[in-house]
Design a protein around this motif. Structure first.
Motif, mmCIF file in Angstrom:
data_model
loop_
_atom_site.group_PDB
_atom_site.id
_atom_site.type_symbol
_atom_site.label_atom_id
_atom_site.label_comp_id
_atom_site.label_asym_id
_atom_site.label_seq_id
_atom_site.Cartn_x
_atom_site.Cartn_y
_atom_site.Cartn_z
ATOM 1 N N TYR A 1 0.829 -1.197 0.000
ATOM 2 C CA TYR A 1 0.000 0.000 0.000
ATOM 3 C C TYR A 1 0.864 1.249 0.000
ATOM 4 O O TYR A 1 1.894 1.295 0.690
ATOM 5 C CB TYR A 1 -0.877 0.048 1.248
ATOM 6 N N ALA B 1 0.838 5.325 1.047
ATOM 7 C CA ALA B 1 0.148 6.188 1.998
ATOM 8 C C ALA B 1 0.732 7.583 1.942
ATOM 9 O O ALA B 1 1.899 7.760 1.585
ATOM 10 C CB ALA B 1 0.278 5.630 3.409
ATOM 11 N N GLU C 1 2.339 4.817 10.071
ATOM 12 C CA GLU C 1 1.168 4.097 9.578
ATOM 13 C C GLU C 1 -0.097 4.574 10.269
ATOM 14 O O GLU C 1 -1.136 4.767 9.628
ATOM 15 C CB GLU C 1 1.342 2.600 9.794
ATOM 16 N N ALA D 1 -1.074 8.206 8.893
ATOM 17 C CA ALA D 1 -1.209 8.508 7.466
ATOM 18 C C ALA D 1 -2.668 8.794 7.136
ATOM 19 O O ALA D 1 -3.563 8.065 7.554
ATOM 20 C CB ALA D 1 -0.702 7.342 6.636
ATOM 21 N N TYR E 1 -4.088 9.349 3.908
ATOM 22 C CA TYR E 1 -4.638 8.764 2.684
ATOM 23 C C TYR E 1 -3.924 7.454 2.358
ATOM 24 O O TYR E 1 -2.697 7.354 2.498
ATOM 25 C CB TYR E 1 -4.499 9.741 1.517
ATOM 26 N N TRP E 2 -4.710 6.509 1.862
ATOM 27 C CA TRP E 2 -4.195 5.186 1.513
ATOM 28 C C TRP E 2 -4.710 4.757 0.146
ATOM 29 O O TRP E 2 -5.843 5.086 -0.230
ATOM 30 C CB TRP E 2 -4.652 4.146 2.535
#
Length: 122
Positions: free
Chosen positions: A95, A97, A106, A109, A111-112
């Motif tokens: 992913y 981010a 993590e 963050a 937006y992913w």
């Protein structure tokens, strides 16, 4: 609306290479810290590599250091992860981010992406 689209995953033999891309729209890409995270089956998501908006800070996890290279092209709003010498233990969903203020976190963050699957066969 922010969109983050990963691509470049696939099936590769151990020792092979893949280049992941994450194309971003809907935000000022050049102002965001970016990162790659991965989640293997049955495991928690972990940080793989991060790059600050200015590229002055770059992080690699110990497990990928020397094999993976992160880069960004702000003109193309795209984040990359060049993965060489792949190992079966690199098998995971990867992913990208983004966060404007927090580097390489993590939990923070904003937006992913949806993820791209990488499978490394032995």
């Amino acid at each position: 609306q922010v969109q983050m689209v990963e691509s470049g995953g696939g099936l590769v033999q151990a020792g092979g290479s893949l280049r992941l891309s994450c194309t971003v729209s809907g935000l000022s890409f050049g102002n965001y810290h970016m990162g790659w995270f991965r989640q293997a089956p049955g495991k928690e998501r972990e940080g793989v590599s991060c790059i600050s908006w200015s590229t002055s800070r770059i992080y690699y996890s110990d497990s990928v250091k020397g094999r993976f290279t992160i880069s960004r092209d702000d003109a193309k709003n795209t984040l990359y992860l060049q993965m060489n010498s792949l190992k079966p233990e690199d098998t995971a969903m990867y992913y990208c981010a983004a966060d404007r203020t927090t580097y390489c976190s993590e939990s923070r963050a904003t937006y992913w992406g949806q993820g791209t699957r990488v499978t490394v066969s032995s």
